[in-house]
Motif scaffolding. Structure first.
Motif, PDB file in Angstrom:
ATOM      1  N   GLY A   1      15.628  17.515  -5.324  1.00  0.00           N
ATOM      2  CA  GLY A   1      16.435  18.188  -6.335  1.00  0.00           C
ATOM      3  C   GLY A   1      15.557  19.121  -7.124  1.00  0.00           C
ATOM      4  N   LYS A   2      16.080  19.638  -8.208  1.00  0.00           N
ATOM      5  CA  LYS A   2      15.310  20.615  -8.986  1.00  0.00           C
ATOM      6  C   LYS A   2      14.112  19.973  -9.691  1.00  0.00           C
ATOM      7  CE  LYS A   2      18.213  20.301 -13.144  1.00  0.00           C
ATOM      8  NZ  LYS A   2      19.025  21.086 -14.102  1.00  0.00           N
ATOM      9  N   ASP A   3      14.149  18.652  -9.864  1.00  0.00           N
ATOM     10  CA  ASP A   3      13.036  17.993 -10.550  1.00  0.00           C
ATOM     11  C   ASP A   3      12.556  16.726  -9.842  1.00  0.00           C
ATOM     12  OD1 ASP A   3      15.255  16.501 -11.005  1.00  0.00           O
ATOM     13  OD2 ASP A   3      15.078  16.431 -13.191  1.00  0.00           O
ATOM     14  N   TYR A   4      12.853  16.563  -8.561  1.00  0.00           N
ATOM     15  CA  TYR A   4      12.342  15.405  -7.825  1.00  0.00           C
ATOM     16  C   TYR A   4      12.241  15.732  -6.333  1.00  0.00           C
ATOM     17  CZ  TYR A   4      17.109  14.475  -6.157  1.00  0.00           C
ATOM     18  OH  TYR A   4      18.331  14.574  -5.548  1.00  0.00           O
ATOM     19  N   PHE A   5      11.371  14.983  -5.659  1.00  0.00           N
ATOM     20  CA  PHE A   5      11.178  15.140  -4.218  1.00  0.00           C
ATOM     21  C   PHE A   5      10.745  13.796  -3.660  1.00  0.00           C
ATOM     22  CE2 PHE A   5       8.924  16.077  -0.322  1.00  0.00           C
ATOM     23  CZ  PHE A   5       9.667  17.095   0.259  1.00  0.00           C
ATOM     24  N   GLN A   6      11.363  13.379  -2.580  1.00  0.00           N
ATOM     25  CA  GLN A   6      11.037  12.085  -1.969  1.00  0.00           C
ATOM     26  C   GLN A   6       9.775  12.190  -1.122  1.00  0.00           C
ATOM     27  OE1 GLN A   6      13.561  11.062   1.238  1.00  0.00           O
ATOM     28  NE2 GLN A   6      12.851   8.951   1.412  1.00  0.00           N
ATOM     29  N   GLY A   7       8.727  11.422  -1.497  1.00  0.00           N
ATOM     30  CA  GLY A   7       7.543  11.292  -0.654  1.00  0.00           C
ATOM     31  C   GLY A   7       6.580  12.460  -0.725  1.00  0.00           C
ATOM     32  N   GLN A   8       5.637  12.462   0.221  1.00  0.00           N
ATOM     33  CA  GLN A   8       4.637  13.515   0.351  1.00  0.00           C
ATOM     34  C   GLN A   8       5.188  14.629   1.238  1.00  0.00           C
ATOM     35  OE1 GLN A   8       1.608  14.516  -0.710  1.00  0.00           O
ATOM     36  NE2 GLN A   8       1.718  16.224   0.736  1.00  0.00           N
ATOM     37  N   PRO A   9       5.267  15.872   0.726  1.00  0.00           N
ATOM     38  CA  PRO A   9       5.806  16.960   1.548  1.00  0.00           C
ATOM     39  C   PRO A   9       4.947  17.223   2.793  1.00  0.00           C
ATOM     40  CG  PRO A   9       5.644  17.610  -0.771  1.00  0.00           C
ATOM     41  CD  PRO A   9       4.906  16.315  -0.623  1.00  0.00           C
TER      42      PRO A   9
ATOM     43  N   LEU B   1       6.253  12.792   4.625  1.00  0.00           N
ATOM     44  CA  LEU B   1       5.366  12.057   5.526  1.00  0.00           C
ATOM     45  C   LEU B   1       5.886  10.667   5.847  1.00  0.00           C
ATOM     46  CD1 LEU B   1       2.640  11.734   7.010  1.00  0.00           C
ATOM     47  CD2 LEU B   1       1.652  10.981   4.833  1.00  0.00           C
ATOM     48  N   GLU B   2       6.330   9.925   4.835  1.00  0.00           N
ATOM     49  CA  GLU B   2       6.744   8.548   5.041  1.00  0.00           C
ATOM     50  C   GLU B   2       7.937   8.458   5.987  1.00  0.00           C
ATOM     51  OE1 GLU B   2       5.008   8.907   0.863  1.00  0.00           O
ATOM     52  OE2 GLU B   2       6.152  10.105   2.269  1.00  0.00           O
TER      53      GLU B   2
ATOM     54  N   ILE C   1       3.951  19.079  -4.915  1.00  0.00           N
ATOM     55  CA  ILE C   1       5.378  18.885  -5.167  1.00  0.00           C
ATOM     56  C   ILE C   1       5.860  19.822  -6.272  1.00  0.00           C
ATOM     57  CG2 ILE C   1       7.096  17.246  -6.030  1.00  0.00           C
ATOM     58  CD1 ILE C   1       5.600  15.048  -4.620  1.00  0.00           C
ATOM     59  N   SER C   2       5.055  19.943  -7.329  1.00  0.00           N
ATOM     60  CA  SER C   2       5.418  20.829  -8.439  1.00  0.00           C
ATOM     61  C   SER C   2       5.537  22.276  -7.972  1.00  0.00           C
ATOM     62  CB  SER C   2       4.372  20.713  -9.552  1.00  0.00           C
ATOM     63  OG  SER C   2       4.649  21.604 -10.612  1.00  0.00           O
ATOM     64  N   ASN C   3       4.571  22.722  -7.189  1.00  0.00           N
ATOM     65  CA  ASN C   3       4.605  24.100  -6.685  1.00  0.00           C
ATOM     66  C   ASN C   3       5.782  24.322  -5.743  1.00  0.00           C
ATOM     67  OD1 ASN C   3       2.278  24.701  -8.113  1.00  0.00           O
ATOM     68  ND2 ASN C   3       0.920  24.292  -6.376  1.00  0.00           N
ATOM     69  N   LEU C   4       6.071  23.326  -4.923  1.00  0.00           N
ATOM     70  CA  LEU C   4       7.176  23.442  -3.970  1.00  0.00           C
ATOM     71  C   LEU C   4       8.513  23.591  -4.697  1.00  0.00           C
ATOM     72  CD1 LEU C   4       8.400  23.228  -1.094  1.00  0.00           C
ATOM     73  CD2 LEU C   4       8.369  20.741  -1.379  1.00  0.00           C
TER      74      LEU C   4
ATOM     75  N   PHE D   1       0.868  -1.169   0.000  1.00  0.00           N
ATOM     76  CA  PHE D   1       0.000   0.000   0.000  1.00  0.00           C
ATOM     77  C   PHE D   1       0.906   1.219   0.000  1.00  0.00           C
ATOM     78  CE2 PHE D   1      -2.831  -3.269   1.545  1.00  0.00           C
ATOM     79  CZ  PHE D   1      -4.038  -2.947   0.957  1.00  0.00           C
ATOM     80  N   ARG D   2       0.809   2.008  -1.060  1.00  0.00           N
ATOM     81  CA  ARG D   2       1.696   3.144  -1.251  1.00  0.00           C
ATOM     82  C   ARG D   2       0.944   4.459  -1.027  1.00  0.00           C
ATOM     83  NH1 ARG D   2       5.952   2.036  -4.975  1.00  0.00           N
ATOM     84  NH2 ARG D   2       6.863   0.018  -4.423  1.00  0.00           N
ATOM     85  N   PHE D   3       1.600   5.381  -0.317  1.00  0.00           N
ATOM     86  CA  PHE D   3       1.079   6.736  -0.219  1.00  0.00           C
ATOM     87  C   PHE D   3       1.416   7.469  -1.515  1.00  0.00           C
ATOM     88  CE2 PHE D   3       1.686   5.703   4.325  1.00  0.00           C
ATOM     89  CZ  PHE D   3       0.402   5.975   4.778  1.00  0.00           C
ATOM     90  N   ILE D   4       0.402   7.966  -2.193  1.00  0.00           N
ATOM     91  CA  ILE D   4       0.601   8.711  -3.439  1.00  0.00           C
ATOM     92  C   ILE D   4       0.608  10.200  -3.087  1.00  0.00           C
ATOM     93  CG2 ILE D   4      -0.236   9.143  -5.763  1.00  0.00           C
ATOM     94  CD1 ILE D   4       0.598   6.236  -5.170  1.00  0.00           C
ATOM     95  N   PRO D   5       1.733  10.871  -3.267  1.00  0.00           N
ATOM     96  CA  PRO D   5       1.833  12.276  -2.851  1.00  0.00           C
ATOM     97  C   PRO D   5       0.984  13.199  -3.714  1.00  0.00           C
ATOM     98  CG  PRO D   5       3.792  11.629  -4.060  1.00  0.00           C
ATOM     99  CD  PRO D   5       2.982  10.373  -3.873  1.00  0.00           C
ATOM    100  N   ASP D   6       0.785  14.400  -3.216  1.00  0.00           N
ATOM    101  CA  ASP D   6       0.067  15.444  -3.939  1.00  0.00           C
ATOM    102  C   ASP D   6       1.020  15.991  -5.011  1.00  0.00           C
ATOM    103  OD1 ASP D   6      -1.189  17.718  -4.842  1.00  0.00           O
ATOM    104  OD2 ASP D   6      -1.897  18.337  -2.863  1.00  0.00           O
TER     105      ASP D   6
END
Length: 450
Positions: free
Chosen positions: A298-306, A374-375, A276-279, A267-272
């Motif tokens: 990084g400039k084009d990735y983020f781990q998990g749900q902020p 979150l994770e 993430i894009s706005n952040l 069961f995976r948490f699917i981030p918003d």
């Protein structure tokens, strides 16, 4: 009495496994090892001299070696006359790879193999039920720990999560819609029997690498709605018949699913994704936003749900500086609860309300904010390595709150007949679906489009 029977059963199983282990001992099997160029791996190159394979090799257990050796002196290939046999072998080998029945053991020196090639990879092909992969003592300990869920720390954690909504896609039978890889539908009865044994008796330490099904836990309902619309577009008949819809559950339930799922189910948490894009696009140069040192981004990735937390701020009282924290509607001088946000706009709105509620504190217009995910936060809390207080609340986005309230209000304002209809709806739908399918089977020779 039951415990004695369980112990005897366990001893009997171990004896059987020991006997099978000796029966399938590699030292009692005679065969030639295939050598394949690792730079150009092709199933057509993987061949074995059939005439020298024993009965056990052919039907129960086989070892394959892939190496970068170019020495093909002892490596006999299928001849042209064995083209059918070669194709049958390739098909069987490919299906076994898809079904996860081949284990990889990377060893440069394998004592079980006579004169093994250098830099070789050993593949163990279990052609029957894999009874040899018994749990290690470490795996048994992890299995026992998992069975004790929840512990004291996890119980406290779940108490803090039960008022935060997340979203799943479910059908009219109140069953969550899961995602399955295509190869799961190609398994024969032997593969399915193997999976039953593996799920029941083994703790699959590689389940995170090779899951057989996924359950999706959405932070933003709009992402769940987008997936639901895709399902309706791809499978219009089944989606309408099964009444596919987006439904809120608590983060407490999602956390429990995530931690207690069966072997090879995730069961995976699917981030918003919008968040993430706005952040990443709008907050690069914001000096008030700080990323936790443990956060991967990084400039084009983020781990998990902020998740965002307002950092402590200092105020003057009686000539002294006091360090306080955001407390919502609670007096910050007595508050002991922490507040986390999944949406940056929601945090800013909450800060404005807080400043208006406590004007005497003379708070800055923009707070200092720290970003984490979150994770990782949940794992840190479980491991007691987070500095956050035992009591906290996670405030989700406005869209999630609004949708949850709308669904809750529909239930609240139901009259007696509507409440009864809602309760028996899954059973009525089951009868309706089977009646429609029986009628279709009588009227048409072809199955309806999905």
């Amino acid at each position: 009495m039951r415990s004695i029977i369980t112990i005897k059963k366990h001893i009997l199983i171990n004896i059987i496994l020991f006997m099978l282990n000796n029966l399938f001992n590699q030292e009692k099997i005679s065969y030639n090892l295939p050598k394949t160029n690792v730079e150009n791996i092709d199933l057509s190159q993987i061949t074995i001299e059939e005439t020298k394979r024993s009965f056990i090799e052919k039907h129960f257990l086989e070892t394959l070696i892939i190496s970068n050796s170019s020495d093909n002196e002892n490596n006999d290939r299928f001849g042209d006359k064995d083209i059918k046999e070669k194709k049958a072998f390739q098909k069987e080998f490919t299906n076994t790879l898809f079904n996860g029945r081949i284990e990889i053991n990377i060893e440069t020196n394998n004592n079980e193999i006579e004169n093994p090639p250098l830099n070789s990879i050993k593949y163990i092909w279990n052609k029957c039920i894999n009874l040899l992969n018994q749990n290690s003592p470490e795996d048994e300990l992890r299995k026992e720990t998992k069975n004790r869920f929840p512990n004291i720390k996890q119980k406290k954690l779940m108490e803090n999560l039960k008022y935060t909504p997340i979203f799943v896609i479910k059908n009219g039978f109140n069953q969550m819609i899961m995602g399955f890889p295509e190869q799961e539908f190609r398994k024969n009865w032997l593969d399915q029997l193997y999976d039953i044994y593996k799920n029941k008796y083994l703790l699959n330490t590689e389940r995170d690498k090779y899951p057989t099904s996924f359950g999706f836990l959405f932070v933003n309902p709009n992402d769940a709605i987008e997936l639901k619309e895709y399902i309706y577009k791809k499978y219009p008949y089944s989606s309408k018949q099964m009444d596919i819809q987006v439904y809120p559950i608590s983060l407490q339930d999602g956390y429990k699913f995530n931690r207690t799922s069966r072997t090879r189910i995730q069961f995976r948490f699917i981030p918003d994704f919008t968040e993430i894009s706005n952040l990443l696009s709008n907050c690069k140069n914001d000096k008030n936003i700080i990323f936790d040192p443990r956060q991967k981004y990084g400039k084009d990735y983020f781990q998990g749900q902020p998740i965002y937390q307002i950092m402590p701020f200092s105020v003057k009282q009686s000539g002294k500086e006091i360090l306080l924290e955001y407390s919502g509607k609670i007096d910050p001088f007595t508050n002991k609860r922490k507040f986390l946000f999944t949406n940056l706009e929601g945090l800013k709105y909450a800060w404005e309300e807080f400043r208006e509620r406590f004007p005497n504190l003379k708070l800055p217009k923009k707070p200092k904010i720290i970003v984490y995910n979150l994770e990782s936060f949940l794992k840190d809390y479980e491991m007691n390595i987070t500095q956050i207080s035992e009591d906290f609340a996670i405030i989700t986005n406005k869209t999630a709150i609004t949708r949850t309230k709308d669904i809750a209000n529909q239930k609240i304002y139901m009259n007696g007949v509507e409440a009864f209809s809602h309760k028996i709806y899954p059973k009525v739908l089951s009868i309706k679906v089977w009646a429609e399918r029986m009628l279709w089977a009588l009227k048409s020779k072809q199955a309806p489009e999905l």
